[in-house]
Motif scaffolding. Structure first.
Motif, PDB file in Angstrom:
ATOM      1  N   ASN A  98       0.546  19.293 -20.978  1.00  0.00           N
ATOM      2  CA  ASN A  98       0.697  20.402 -20.032  1.00  0.00           C
ATOM      3  C   ASN A  98       1.956  20.172 -19.196  1.00  0.00           C
ATOM      4  OD1 ASN A  98       0.569  22.388 -18.140  1.00  0.00           O
ATOM      5  ND2 ASN A  98      -1.341  21.701 -17.169  1.00  0.00           N
ATOM      6  N   ASP A  99       3.023  20.882 -19.538  1.00  0.00           N
ATOM      7  CA  ASP A  99       4.302  20.622 -18.846  1.00  0.00           C
ATOM      8  C   ASP A  99       4.305  21.116 -17.402  1.00  0.00           C
ATOM      9  OD1 ASP A  99       4.457  23.327 -19.289  1.00  0.00           O
ATOM     10  OD2 ASP A  99       6.300  23.270 -20.482  1.00  0.00           O
ATOM     11  N   LYS A 100       3.246  21.827 -17.007  1.00  0.00           N
ATOM     12  CA  LYS A 100       3.162  22.266 -15.607  1.00  0.00           C
ATOM     13  C   LYS A 100       2.217  21.378 -14.793  1.00  0.00           C
ATOM     14  CE  LYS A 100       4.283  27.109 -16.538  1.00  0.00           C
ATOM     15  NZ  LYS A 100       4.509  26.927 -17.987  1.00  0.00           N
ATOM     16  N   ALA A 101       1.662  20.373 -15.440  1.00  0.00           N
ATOM     17  CA  ALA A 101       0.690  19.507 -14.752  1.00  0.00           C
ATOM     18  C   ALA A 101       1.367  18.677 -13.669  1.00  0.00           C
ATOM     19  CB  ALA A 101       0.014  18.587 -15.755  1.00  0.00           C
ATOM     20  N   PHE A 102       0.571  18.322 -12.660  1.00  0.00           N
ATOM     21  CA  PHE A 102       1.027  17.487 -11.552  1.00  0.00           C
ATOM     22  C   PHE A 102       0.775  16.032 -11.957  1.00  0.00           C
ATOM     23  CE2 PHE A 102       0.640  15.417  -7.431  1.00  0.00           C
ATOM     24  CZ  PHE A 102       1.601  16.060  -6.656  1.00  0.00           C
ATOM     25  N   GLU A 148      12.060   4.052  -8.541  1.00  0.00           N
ATOM     26  CA  GLU A 148      12.296   4.048  -9.989  1.00  0.00           C
ATOM     27  C   GLU A 148      11.288   4.960 -10.704  1.00  0.00           C
ATOM     28  OE1 GLU A 148      12.121   0.451 -12.952  1.00  0.00           O
ATOM     29  OE2 GLU A 148      13.581   0.024 -11.381  1.00  0.00           O
ATOM     30  N   LEU A 149      10.027   4.887 -10.268  1.00  0.00           N
ATOM     31  CA  LEU A 149       8.992   5.734 -10.880  1.00  0.00           C
ATOM     32  C   LEU A 149       9.199   7.195 -10.501  1.00  0.00           C
ATOM     33  CD1 LEU A 149       5.534   3.961 -10.789  1.00  0.00           C
ATOM     34  CD2 LEU A 149       7.362   3.796 -12.421  1.00  0.00           C
ATOM     35  N   ALA A 150       9.583   7.408  -9.252  1.00  0.00           N
ATOM     36  CA  ALA A 150       9.777   8.782  -8.772  1.00  0.00           C
ATOM     37  C   ALA A 150      10.880   9.487  -9.564  1.00  0.00           C
ATOM     38  CB  ALA A 150      10.126   8.776  -7.288  1.00  0.00           C
ATOM     39  N   ALA A 151      11.822   8.688 -10.085  1.00  0.00           N
ATOM     40  CA  ALA A 151      12.947   9.263 -10.824  1.00  0.00           C
ATOM     41  C   ALA A 151      12.603   9.590 -12.278  1.00  0.00           C
ATOM     42  CB  ALA A 151      14.124   8.294 -10.786  1.00  0.00           C
ATOM     43  N   VAL A 152      11.432   9.132 -12.745  1.00  0.00           N
ATOM     44  CA  VAL A 152      11.031   9.425 -14.133  1.00  0.00           C
ATOM     45  C   VAL A 152      10.722  10.917 -14.256  1.00  0.00           C
ATOM     46  CG1 VAL A 152       9.271   9.012 -15.921  1.00  0.00           C
ATOM     47  CG2 VAL A 152      10.174   7.103 -14.593  1.00  0.00           C
ATOM     48  N   ASP A 153      11.291  11.519 -15.262  1.00  0.00           N
ATOM     49  CA  ASP A 153      11.145  12.963 -15.461  1.00  0.00           C
ATOM     50  C   ASP A 153       9.669  13.347 -15.584  1.00  0.00           C
ATOM     51  OD1 ASP A 153      12.330  15.422 -15.682  1.00  0.00           O
ATOM     52  OD2 ASP A 153      12.238  15.417 -17.873  1.00  0.00           O
ATOM     53  N   GLY A 154       9.216  14.270 -14.724  1.00  0.00           N
ATOM     54  CA  GLY A 154       7.824  14.728 -14.798  1.00  0.00           C
ATOM     55  C   GLY A 154       6.931  14.174 -13.700  1.00  0.00           C
ATOM     56  N   VAL A 155       7.381  13.090 -13.034  1.00  0.00           N
ATOM     57  CA  VAL A 155       6.546  12.468 -11.991  1.00  0.00           C
ATOM     58  C   VAL A 155       6.712  13.222 -10.667  1.00  0.00           C
ATOM     59  CG1 VAL A 155       6.162  10.375 -10.618  1.00  0.00           C
ATOM     60  CG2 VAL A 155       6.603  10.197 -13.077  1.00  0.00           C
ATOM     61  N   ASP A 156       5.580  13.574 -10.039  1.00  0.00           N
ATOM     62  CA  ASP A 156       5.600  14.365  -8.800  1.00  0.00           C
ATOM     63  C   ASP A 156       5.249  13.566  -7.549  1.00  0.00           C
ATOM     64  OD1 ASP A 156       5.971  17.125  -9.967  1.00  0.00           O
ATOM     65  OD2 ASP A 156       4.224  16.435 -11.081  1.00  0.00           O
ATOM     66  N   ASN A 209       7.445  18.962  -8.562  1.00  0.00           N
ATOM     67  CA  ASN A 209       8.576  18.606  -7.709  1.00  0.00           C
ATOM     68  C   ASN A 209       9.789  18.274  -8.574  1.00  0.00           C
ATOM     69  OD1 ASN A 209       7.003  18.764  -5.379  1.00  0.00           O
ATOM     70  ND2 ASN A 209       6.286  16.668  -5.589  1.00  0.00           N
ATOM     71  N   ASP A 210      10.993  18.541  -8.037  1.00  0.00           N
ATOM     72  CA  ASP A 210      12.199  18.160  -8.781  1.00  0.00           C
ATOM     73  C   ASP A 210      12.316  16.649  -8.843  1.00  0.00           C
ATOM     74  OD1 ASP A 210      12.791  20.765  -9.112  1.00  0.00           O
ATOM     75  OD2 ASP A 210      14.139  20.903  -7.375  1.00  0.00           O
ATOM     76  N   PHE A 211      11.841  15.998  -7.783  1.00  0.00           N
ATOM     77  CA  PHE A 211      11.938  14.548  -7.713  1.00  0.00           C
ATOM     78  C   PHE A 211      10.628  14.048  -7.121  1.00  0.00           C
ATOM     79  CE2 PHE A 211      13.425  10.437  -6.178  1.00  0.00           C
ATOM     80  CZ  PHE A 211      14.280  10.048  -7.207  1.00  0.00           C
ATOM     81  N   GLY A 212      10.098  12.959  -7.652  1.00  0.00           N
ATOM     82  CA  GLY A 212       8.803  12.448  -7.182  1.00  0.00           C
ATOM     83  C   GLY A 212       8.794  12.133  -5.697  1.00  0.00           C
ATOM     84  N   GLU A 213       7.738  12.544  -5.015  1.00  0.00           N
ATOM     85  CA  GLU A 213       7.575  12.259  -3.586  1.00  0.00           C
ATOM     86  C   GLU A 213       6.944  10.871  -3.456  1.00  0.00           C
ATOM     87  OE1 GLU A 213       4.640  14.157  -0.407  1.00  0.00           O
ATOM     88  OE2 GLU A 213       5.625  15.661  -1.654  1.00  0.00           O
TER      89      GLU A 213
END
Length: 443
Positions: free
Chosen positions: A72-76, A90-98, A119-123
């Motif tokens: 699910n590409d819209k999943a949180f 480092e984890l926040a920068a992984v594509d898909g991590v919110d 989110n564009d970038f993980g919080e």
């Protein structure tokens, strides 16, 4: 199931302790009105409990995020756990991590999930690890045949290769009352086996807020748990050799519920390397513990953690370890290839061992482990044991473990799942597990 309830799925990397904490976090979500689904299913939220013990665990994280995004590409996507505490950015920068939550925040995860938009970038919400000074009790149920019961967290040891104190903070324990309460809750769920888990469980008894005084000892904990009604089996997970006292070994040998299985980290059979690692014992102490277990429980299973390729480990050091383990009456090895971790003393040490040498040594010890396990299984043939069957149908067979951790198999029968049976161990199969015969006729 109400249609508009949000679905949450979990993935756990790493140790038994992580499994117990994932299970507790999942129950928090269910209390907040979420429906838990399998990770392979489409969910609104994916929570990944991370590990930082090996390089591999870091890479695995990225693969798990990818898997969630495919479903699910819209999943949180939320990351919690050790790696999330050590390298949140480092984890926040992984594509898909919110969302990335550190050591103290992970148990309050539902407070941070108000808006499920990507989110564009993980919080990041990550504390200074010195703030991780309170204790949250956890246990896993519903995930497998046995439950993992957390009794302790954090570590005060300063082993030069380890990031766990940086990821989990100081050593602190659950109260004896709460551990017993959790054990009773587990026993009421028709779970037959509890595995005690923690970062350094032999250090059990230190209170919260850095209180170094032990309210209770690990030995007292073991004695009290043995009295809990309804538990068929208790298993001690990994315990440091310097904290495994003779009184505990003797108690287990006569115990109603504690099984004859010990997992004791050695890390190296060379005293020179043990000193460089800042371990709190020498190999002579380790040998004493193994001999004591064998004296009172000849049939016990003894597992060993060992690290190869530590900085400065020469061929002579490695052969010392190899011969020490070869001559020791143990049952299997968990072999770890040393990998440099940021902010550890060992990463700065001179004379790193080349990667190809690390790999070769690892292979040698894994071969020794196969030999040791085979010899242990052979020593158990013809004996009567009790097996607890697992829940999976693997190519027409059901597997289970005896009290002394021999893996057995018999043709699949769903009625055997999560049941205990008296058996006789008959022969070792090609896949390394042991064939058996039932002693109780009704099976």
């Amino acid at each position: 199931m109400i249609e508009n309830r949000k679905k949450v799925a979990f993935y756990t990397l790493g140790c038994k302790l992580n499994f117990s904490e994932t299970s507790t976090i999942a129950r928090n979500f269910q209390d907040e009105g979420f429906d838990r689904v399998e990770f392979e299913e489409v969910a609104d939220i994916y929570v990944i409990n991370t590990c930082s013990v090996t390089e591999n665990a870091d890479k695995q994280f990225k693969q798990v995020v990818k898997k969630a995004m495919k479903l699910n590409d819209k999943a949180f996507v939320a990351a919690v756990g050790c790696y999330a505490q050590l390298k949140p950015e480092e984890l926040a920068a992984v594509d898909g991590v919110d969302l990335v939550l550190g050591a103290t925040e992970k148990f309050k995860i539902t407070d941070y999930i108000n808006d499920l938009s990507k989110n564009d970038f993980g919080e990041v919400h990550s504390c200074e690890i010195s703030e991780a000074d309170f204790y949250v009790g956890s246990y896993s149920i519903g995930d497998r045949t046995r439950a993992f019961l957390k009794v302790q967290d954090g570590c005060d040891y300063k082993c030069t290769y380890c990031t766990i104190p940086l990821a989990r903070g100081i050593s602190r324990s659950d109260t004896l009352e709460n551990v017993l309460k959790n054990a009773k809750e587990i026993s009421q769920q028709n779970i037959k086996e509890i595995v005690l888990t923690g970062v350094n469980i032999g250090d059990y008894g230190k209170g919260e807020f850095g209180n170094k005084r032990h309210e209770h000892t690990f030995y007292e904990l073991v004695q009290e748990l043995d009295k809990v009604e309804g538990i068929e089996r208790l298993r001690i997970s990994s315990i440091e050799p310097n904290l495994l006292r003779n009184e505990t070994i003797e108690f287990v040998s006569k115990s109603r519920t504690f099984v004859p299985h010990f997992h004791i980290p050695l890390q190296s059979g060379s005293n020179d390397i043990l000193k460089k690692m800042k371990r709190r014992y020498l190999r002579e102490v380790y040998m004493e513990r193994v001999n004591k277990i064998r004296e009172v429980m000849p049939h016990a299973c003894i597992g060993v953690d060992v690290i190869v390729g530590f900085p400065g480990e020469t061929d002579e050091h490695f052969l010392e370890t190899y011969h020490f383990l070869n001559n020791l009456d143990i049952s299997y090895l968990h072999v770890f290839t040393y990998s440099e971790r940021d902010n550890t003393e060992a990463a700065q040490m001179p004379n790193p061992v080349p990667a190809n040498v690390r790999a070769k040594r690892s292979k040698m010890l894994r071969g020794l482990s196969v030999k040791k396990r085979r010899a242990f299984y052979e020593s158990q043939l013809g004996t009567n044991r009790t097996v607890l069957f697992e829940g999976e149908n693997k190519e027409g067979y059901i597997h289970g473990f005896t009290e002394n951790y021999v893996k057995v198999k018999t043709p699949w029968n769903p009625e055997l799942v999560n049941t205990l049976h008296e058996i006789n161990l008959t022969k070792i199969d090609e896949d390394g597990s042991v064939r058996m015969e039932f002693l109780n006729v009704e099976a």
